[in-house]
Structures are given as C-alpha cells and as structure tokens.
Design a protein around this motif. Structure first.
Motif, mmCIF file in Angstrom:
data_model
loop_
_atom_site.group_PDB
_atom_site.id
_atom_site.type_symbol
_atom_site.label_atom_id
_atom_site.label_comp_id
_atom_site.label_asym_id
_atom_site.label_seq_id
_atom_site.Cartn_x
_atom_site.Cartn_y
_atom_site.Cartn_z
ATOM 1 N N LYS A 247 8.568 10.760 -0.995
ATOM 2 C CA LYS A 247 9.885 10.144 -1.143
ATOM 3 C C LYS A 247 10.968 11.206 -1.091
ATOM 4 O O LYS A 247 10.808 12.314 -1.593
ATOM 5 C CB LYS A 247 9.975 9.340 -2.442
ATOM 6 N N GLU A 248 12.063 10.851 -0.435
ATOM 7 C CA GLU A 248 13.233 11.709 -0.338
ATOM 8 C C GLU A 248 14.457 10.883 -0.702
ATOM 9 O O GLU A 248 14.341 9.709 -1.049
ATOM 10 C CB GLU A 248 13.350 12.283 1.081
ATOM 11 N N ARG A 249 15.621 11.485 -0.596
ATOM 12 C CA ARG A 249 16.848 10.802 -1.027
ATOM 13 C C ARG A 249 17.083 9.505 -0.260
ATOM 14 O O ARG A 249 17.445 8.493 -0.835
ATOM 15 C CB ARG A 249 18.044 11.743 -0.847
ATOM 16 N N ASN A 250 16.864 9.511 1.047
ATOM 17 C CA ASN A 250 17.132 8.332 1.877
ATOM 18 C C ASN A 250 15.878 7.772 2.537
ATOM 19 O O ASN A 250 15.973 7.000 3.490
ATOM 20 C CB ASN A 250 18.156 8.676 2.966
ATOM 21 N N LEU A 251 14.716 8.170 2.032
ATOM 22 C CA LEU A 251 13.469 7.786 2.698
ATOM 23 C C LEU A 251 12.332 7.647 1.697
ATOM 24 O O LEU A 251 12.196 8.455 0.778
ATOM 25 C CB LEU A 251 13.102 8.852 3.742
ATOM 26 N N VAL A 252 11.533 6.591 1.900
ATOM 27 C CA VAL A 252 10.281 6.426 1.161
ATOM 28 C C VAL A 252 9.169 6.278 2.189
ATOM 29 O O VAL A 252 9.275 5.467 3.117
ATOM 30 C CB VAL A 252 10.315 5.188 0.239
ATOM 31 N N VAL A 253 8.115 7.081 2.046
ATOM 32 C CA VAL A 253 6.964 7.005 2.947
ATOM 33 C C VAL A 253 5.819 6.337 2.195
ATOM 34 O O VAL A 253 5.386 6.821 1.144
ATOM 35 C CB VAL A 253 6.529 8.405 3.435
ATOM 36 N N LEU A 254 5.356 5.220 2.734
ATOM 37 C CA LEU A 254 4.248 4.472 2.142
ATOM 38 C C LEU A 254 3.000 4.650 2.998
ATOM 39 O O LEU A 254 3.095 4.832 4.211
ATOM 40 C CB LEU A 254 4.604 2.988 2.040
ATOM 41 N N GLN A 255 1.846 4.589 2.353
ATOM 42 C CA GLN A 255 0.582 4.761 3.077
ATOM 43 C C GLN A 255 -0.337 3.575 2.787
ATOM 44 O O GLN A 255 -1.037 3.547 1.776
ATOM 45 C CB GLN A 255 -0.100 6.073 2.676
ATOM 46 N N PRO A 256 -0.338 2.571 3.697
ATOM 47 C CA PRO A 256 -1.190 1.392 3.485
ATOM 48 C C PRO A 256 -2.675 1.733 3.444
ATOM 49 O O PRO A 256 -3.461 1.029 2.820
ATOM 50 C CB PRO A 256 -0.869 0.499 4.690
ATOM 51 N N GLY A 257 -3.045 2.829 4.124
ATOM 52 C CA GLY A 257 -4.447 3.234 4.134
ATOM 53 C C GLY A 257 -4.757 4.138 5.306
ATOM 54 O O GLY A 257 -4.152 4.020 6.375
ATOM 55 N N GLY A 258 -5.694 5.066 5.106
ATOM 56 C CA GLY A 258 -6.132 5.947 6.183
ATOM 57 C C GLY A 258 -4.997 6.715 6.823
ATOM 58 O O GLY A 258 -4.182 7.342 6.142
ATOM 59 N N GLU A 259 -4.922 6.644 8.151
ATOM 60 C CA GLU A 259 -3.884 7.353 8.902
ATOM 61 C C GLU A 259 -2.733 6.422 9.279
ATOM 62 O O GLU A 259 -2.130 6.554 10.339
ATOM 63 C CB GLU A 259 -4.495 7.985 10.153
ATOM 64 N N SER A 260 -2.425 5.480 8.410
ATOM 65 C CA SER A 260 -1.319 4.549 8.629
ATOM 66 C C SER A 260 -0.180 4.870 7.663
ATOM 67 O O SER A 260 -0.426 5.138 6.483
ATOM 68 C CB SER A 260 -1.778 3.104 8.418
ATOM 69 N N TYR A 261 1.055 4.821 8.184
ATOM 70 C CA TYR A 261 2.219 5.132 7.352
ATOM 71 C C TYR A 261 3.359 4.159 7.664
ATOM 72 O O TYR A 261 3.512 3.704 8.799
ATOM 73 C CB TYR A 261 2.709 6.565 7.598
ATOM 74 N N ILE A 262 4.147 3.878 6.626
ATOM 75 C CA ILE A 262 5.369 3.086 6.771
ATOM 76 C C ILE A 262 6.521 3.929 6.242
ATOM 77 O O ILE A 262 6.469 4.423 5.111
ATOM 78 C CB ILE A 262 5.289 1.759 5.993
ATOM 79 N N PHE A 263 7.551 4.096 7.060
ATOM 80 C CA PHE A 263 8.723 4.889 6.689
ATOM 81 C C PHE A 263 9.891 3.924 6.451
ATOM 82 O O PHE A 263 10.333 3.240 7.377
ATOM 83 C CB PHE A 263 9.077 5.881 7.795
#
Length: 259
Positions: free
Chosen positions: A32-48
């Motif tokens: 997580k950053e000031r204007n960004l949250v990085v989520l990881q649903p699983g494995g090599e998958s990411y949601i920004f």
C-alpha cells in the motif's frame, strides 16, 4: 521462453476510498502507498486500486465482474466502465515497450506498479476526455444558435455548472492523477525510470494532458464570455425596468398636478 500475462485497466469513478477498502480488504493486501493499494487474490495475480478511481488487474480472470464489485468504494461512479487491455511478457533479455505488450526481464512488483500506474492514468484520462468532449459539443450548439438566431439559449446556472465541472476535472488531473510527476520508486532506479518513460510515451499521456488542458481553458473562456453577455443583458433589462418605473412615477406626478 517468455510467458505472457493479461493486464486490464478500468476507470470506474472519479475517486476511490482506499481507506474504507483497507478496513475490510476484499483480498489480501500485498502493498500500500499513499494513492495505491495492491491486492493479491492469489498466486501471481494482482489488483491495483488507485485513489483516482481506476483499477488494474494483472493475471486475473473475470476481471470485468470483479471490477464491478469495487464500485462500492468509488466516488461519482462512471455508468459505463472504460477499459484498456494490454499484455505483459515476462522472461525477456531486455525491457521493451511495444504497441501490443510490455516486455520485462523478470517478475518485479515495482515494474508491475509502474505499468499499472500508466494504464490507470490512461483510462482515467479517457474518461476526462469524454466529459470534456461532451461539454464542447454543448458549447458548439450554443454558439451555432448564437450565430444563426443571435439568441443565447442557455441559463447562467448551466454555465456555472460547466465551470464547476471543468474546475473539478483540473483538480483531479493535478492533485490525483499526478500526470506531471513520476512515481517515487523511479527516483532511485534508472531502469524503472526508463521503463516508465517508455510507457508514458506509448500512451501519449503528456500530449493528451496538454490537449485536455487546452480544451478546458477554451471551455472556461467560453463560459466566462457567455456569462458576461448574460450579465450585460440582465443589467440592460434592469436599467429598462428602472427607467420605466421612473417614467411611470413622473406620469403619475404630472397627472396629480393637473387633476
């Protein structure tokens, strides 16, 4: 051999409440950053998830359906999602940006953040471009009526709303999208800075920003000019009413004198 992954960006609103998202995140938080949250649903998958209302999915299935579930965090939800699809090829000899994909040497979350940032900014700017074009079309109709009929068919309140919209857009571009700034992670890495620069150039962010800024200036100038015309007409009407009232008063006074 390089492996290719899908990366998809969506503009879902004019802003996103990351604080609310972090209170009960829908997926594990990777960063997580000031204007960004990085989520990881699983494995090599990411949601920004970006504070300016954009989502980017890396290697996520059913991304459109998942994007819809994030609307509850968005401010001023966009009725129709704006989408941008791209690819990331991992396992190349050098980093490179092409029309169809970005190629990187090895997996790096920092590089994915840079790629996601540019894609997120691109779809958000596209939403702004659409809003600006809609406003410009309104002005085109107003100016055509003014030219053909010499009549200004617009209310002052509508022009004030347009001015408010353009000011909000400018604020969003400058304070949230940070189109003129580079992410902090690029400052200490020439490699990341080069990749980010190539991505920005591919999506023509600087040129698009300048075009939007020029159109917004034009809209504001048009709005102020038309408001000035409306105010002048109102002043003229008020003067006519005042003169008419004075004349009526004079007539009544004369009438009383000669009764």
């Amino acid at each position: 051999m390089p492996q290719t992954y899908s990366i998809n960006a969506f503009a879902i609103g004019r802003g996103m409440d990351l604080t609310r998202m972090l209170k009960k995140p829908p997926f594990p938080v990777a960063e997580k950053e000031r204007n960004l949250v990085v989520l990881q649903p699983g494995g090599e998958s990411y949601i920004f998830a970006f504070s300016f209302g954009a989502l980017v999915f890396f290697n996520v299935k059913n991304e459109k359906k998942v994007a819809g579930s994030f609307r509850k965090y968005a401010h001023a939800v966009i009725p129709k999602l704006i989408r941008e699809d791209y690819s990331v090829a991992i396992g190349n000899e050098t980093d490179a940006v092409t029309f169809d994909e970005v190629r990187i040497k090895e997996f790096s979350l920092d590089k994915l953040i840079l790629i996601a940032t540019v894609l997120a900014q691109s779809v958000s700017v596209e939403h702004i471009e659409n809003v600006v074009e809609t406003v410009l079309h309104k002005f085109e109709r107003i100016n055509l009526n003014l030219e053909r009929e010499s009549k200004l068919r617009v209310r002052g309140s509508d022009l004030i709303k347009i001015l408010g919209t353009t000011n909000l857009i400018l604020q969003q571009i400058l304070s949230r999208l940070s189109l003129l700034d580079k992410p902090d992670i690029t400052w200490d890495s020439p490699e990341l800075e080069t990749l980010f620069g190539h991505m920005r150039k591919m999506y023509e962010l600087d040129d698009r920003f300048r075009a939007v800024e020029f159109k917004l200036d034009s809209i504001q100038d048009n709005s102020k000019a038309l408001l000035s015309i409306l105010q002048t007409r109102r002043s003229e009407r008020l003067e006519i009413i005042i003169v008419a009232l004075i004349l009526i008063e004079v007539v009544l006074f004369v009438y009383e004198l000669f009764r």
